[in-house]
Design a protein around this motif. Sequence first.
Motif, PDB file in Angstrom:
ATOM      1  N   THR A   4      39.547  36.483  35.210  1.00 42.73           N
ATOM      2  CA  THR A   4      38.895  37.783  35.118  1.00 42.73           C
ATOM      3  C   THR A   4      37.779  37.928  36.131  1.00 42.73           C
ATOM      4  N   SER A   5      37.520  39.173  36.527  1.00 41.70           N
ATOM      5  CA  SER A   5      36.325  39.459  37.311  1.00 41.70           C
ATOM      6  C   SER A   5      35.124  39.399  36.388  1.00 41.70           C
ATOM      7  N   VAL A   6      33.952  39.083  36.948  1.00 42.52           N
ATOM      8  CA  VAL A   6      32.755  38.911  36.129  1.00 42.52           C
ATOM      9  C   VAL A   6      31.607  39.712  36.744  1.00 42.52           C
ATOM     10  N   PRO A   7      31.428  40.960  36.345  1.00 46.57           N
ATOM     11  CA  PRO A   7      30.282  41.720  36.826  1.00 46.57           C
ATOM     12  C   PRO A   7      29.000  41.253  36.130  1.00 46.57           C
ATOM     13  N   LEU A   8      27.868  41.543  36.717  1.00 47.15           N
ATOM     14  CA  LEU A   8      26.584  41.202  36.113  1.00 47.15           C
ATOM     15  C   LEU A   8      26.478  41.832  34.727  1.00 47.15           C
ATOM     16  N   GLY A   9      26.100  41.012  33.732  1.00 45.39           N
ATOM     17  CA  GLY A   9      25.920  41.504  32.378  1.00 45.39           C
ATOM     18  C   GLY A   9      27.182  41.540  31.551  1.00 45.39           C
ATOM     19  N   ALA A  10      28.277  40.994  32.072  1.00 45.82           N
ATOM     20  CA  ALA A  10      29.540  41.008  31.327  1.00 45.82           C
ATOM     21  C   ALA A  10      29.401  40.252  30.015  1.00 45.82           C
ATOM     22  N   GLN A  11      30.026  40.788  28.966  1.00 46.02           N
ATOM     23  CA  GLN A  11      30.063  40.143  27.645  1.00 46.02           C
ATOM     24  C   GLN A  11      31.505  40.173  27.178  1.00 46.02           C
ATOM     25  N   GLU A  12      32.159  39.002  27.215  1.00 43.05           N
ATOM     26  CA  GLU A  12      33.586  38.922  26.883  1.00 43.05           C
ATOM     27  C   GLU A  12      33.851  38.699  25.398  1.00 43.05           C
ATOM     28  N   ALA A  13      32.797  38.712  24.582  1.00 41.27           N
ATOM     29  CA  ALA A  13      32.897  38.815  23.115  1.00 41.27           C
ATOM     30  C   ALA A  13      33.163  37.517  22.373  1.00 41.27           C
ATOM     31  N   TRP A  14      33.358  36.372  23.059  1.00 38.66           N
ATOM     32  CA  TRP A  14      33.435  35.124  22.295  1.00 38.66           C
ATOM     33  C   TRP A  14      32.078  34.876  21.644  1.00 38.66           C
ATOM     34  N   PRO A  15      31.966  34.437  20.413  1.00 39.15           N
ATOM     35  CA  PRO A  15      33.032  34.018  19.503  1.00 39.15           C
ATOM     36  C   PRO A  15      33.499  35.107  18.524  1.00 39.15           C
ATOM     37  N   CYS A  16      33.183  36.349  18.813  1.00 39.03           N
ATOM     38  CA  CYS A  16      33.492  37.415  17.847  1.00 39.03           C
ATOM     39  C   CYS A  16      34.965  37.758  17.818  1.00 39.03           C
ATOM     40  N   VAL A  17      35.737  37.426  18.845  1.00 41.53           N
ATOM     41  CA  VAL A  17      37.176  37.725  18.859  1.00 41.53           C
ATOM     42  C   VAL A  17      37.936  36.443  19.185  1.00 41.53           C
ATOM     43  N   SER A  30      31.675  24.252  21.054  1.00 42.70           N
ATOM     44  CA  SER A  30      32.614  24.170  19.947  1.00 42.70           C
ATOM     45  C   SER A  30      33.810  25.071  20.214  1.00 42.70           C
ATOM     46  N   ASN A  31      34.697  25.152  19.247  1.00 45.03           N
ATOM     47  CA  ASN A  31      35.863  26.016  19.375  1.00 45.03           C
ATOM     48  C   ASN A  31      35.511  27.473  19.122  1.00 45.03           C
ATOM     49  N   ILE A  32      34.853  27.739  17.986  1.00 39.64           N
ATOM     50  CA  ILE A  32      34.568  29.119  17.594  1.00 39.64           C
ATOM     51  C   ILE A  32      33.205  29.203  16.921  1.00 39.64           C
ATOM     52  N   ALA A  33      32.229  28.480  17.513  1.00 40.21           N
ATOM     53  CA  ALA A  33      30.854  28.481  17.002  1.00 40.21           C
ATOM     54  C   ALA A  33      30.783  28.017  15.551  1.00 40.21           C
ATOM     55  N   GLU A  34      31.664  27.071  15.186  1.00 40.21           N
ATOM     56  CA  GLU A  34      31.680  26.587  13.801  1.00 40.21           C
ATOM     57  C   GLU A  34      30.454  25.766  13.444  1.00 40.21           C
ATOM     58  N   VAL A  51      39.115  31.195  32.399  1.00 40.11           N
ATOM     59  CA  VAL A  51      38.503  30.927  31.096  1.00 40.11           C
ATOM     60  C   VAL A  51      39.505  30.244  30.172  1.00 40.11           C
ATOM     61  N   ASN A  52      39.103  29.117  29.587  1.00 41.24           N
ATOM     62  CA  ASN A  52      39.874  28.469  28.526  1.00 41.24           C
ATOM     63  C   ASN A  52      39.452  29.080  27.197  1.00 41.24           C
ATOM     64  N   GLU A  53      40.399  29.671  26.482  1.00 38.70           N
ATOM     65  CA  GLU A  53      40.059  30.384  25.249  1.00 38.70           C
ATOM     66  C   GLU A  53      40.190  29.501  24.005  1.00 38.70           C
ATOM     67  N   ARG A  54      39.928  30.116  22.833  1.00 43.80           N
ATOM     68  CA  ARG A  54      39.826  29.379  21.578  1.00 43.80           C
ATOM     69  C   ARG A  54      41.172  28.848  21.100  1.00 43.80           C
ATOM     70  N   ASP A  55      41.097  27.820  20.243  1.00 41.12           N
ATOM     71  CA  ASP A  55      42.278  27.155  19.709  1.00 41.12           C
ATOM     72  C   ASP A  55      42.525  27.558  18.253  1.00 41.12           C
ATOM     73  N   MET A  56      43.652  27.063  17.734  1.00 38.60           N
ATOM     74  CA  MET A  56      43.985  27.105  16.298  1.00 38.60           C
ATOM     75  C   MET A  56      44.215  28.506  15.750  1.00 38.60           C
ATOM     76  N   LEU A  57      44.774  29.381  16.597  1.00 38.86           N
ATOM     77  CA  LEU A  57      45.220  30.691  16.121  1.00 38.86           C
ATOM     78  C   LEU A  57      46.733  30.845  16.285  1.00 38.86           C
TER      79      LEU A  57
END
Length: 312
Positions: free
Chosen positions: A299-312, A231-235, A283-289
Amino acid sequence: MTIMRKALTGLIVFLVLLGLFAFWVLRGDTAQLTLDKTTGPKPQLAEASPQWFPTVGIAKPIGWAEGAAPVASEGLTVTRFADKLDHPRTLYVLPNGDVLAAETNSPPQRGPGGITGLVMGYLFSAAGAGDPSPNKIVVLRDSNGDGTADQRFEMTNQGLNSPFGMVLREGRLYVGNHDAVVSWPFTPGQTTLDGKPEKLMDLPGGGNHWARNLVLSPDSKQLYVTVGSASNIAENGLESEMGRAAIHEYDFTSRSSRLFAEGLRNPNGLDWNPRSGELWTTVNERDMLGSELVPEYLTSVPLGAQEAWPCV
């Protein structure tokens, strides 16, 4: 005032209001920042402007004219290697020089209903992504070394299901279907995919982002698989996003998989930094903002990375 005049006045008022509403929707949100301010390693971020109706501009797909090609940077030349392919999405170069092209599209699925579904269907169709998936991998071969594929072979198999990512490892071709990673015995120069594939791992299928890209670790001991959000933002709830918006790692020695990184709305491009050895993704980010949020990013992606979608 007669009933007829009242009805006509009401109709005119309704049409005017409808026209103003259509103008407001179609006009969309106008960007205020210049491109150079919203790109680069430290982009300027505008204030969020949540939208009920997305601002979308669809470029009409017209294809390249006969003999036309992109303008290359100074010192480089672009030539047409192959054309008349059916919705090719990914390429993979084999050790013998053959190029594999995945002809693919979204799997059949039920999208949202109502106006949202109608608008999504129109946009996908306008962008050339509304047709059924060809489910083919085409072998493009330049047999005389002139820079043009003079031979092509279509590889079809019931095991291809919206195929996207492809990698060759130890005599097997691994393919990222929308719902699983599968493989066949394969030798460069081969032009068929025979028999039932072996399944490496299941993946969450379909969703708004169905393309599953693949890349091997530099030593070929692990396989990395992208899975975009549904989805776009876990709606539709976080339950529908389990295992999604993530990069998965499969270990060939232990024959097991794990989540390598999460919170990436739609990771797709994958490659390794040759100096640091880090995995990188686009990364393709969220829409409608609003028209300036959220920037797509690399972005670089280390093991365990959490980029915070859908919280931001």
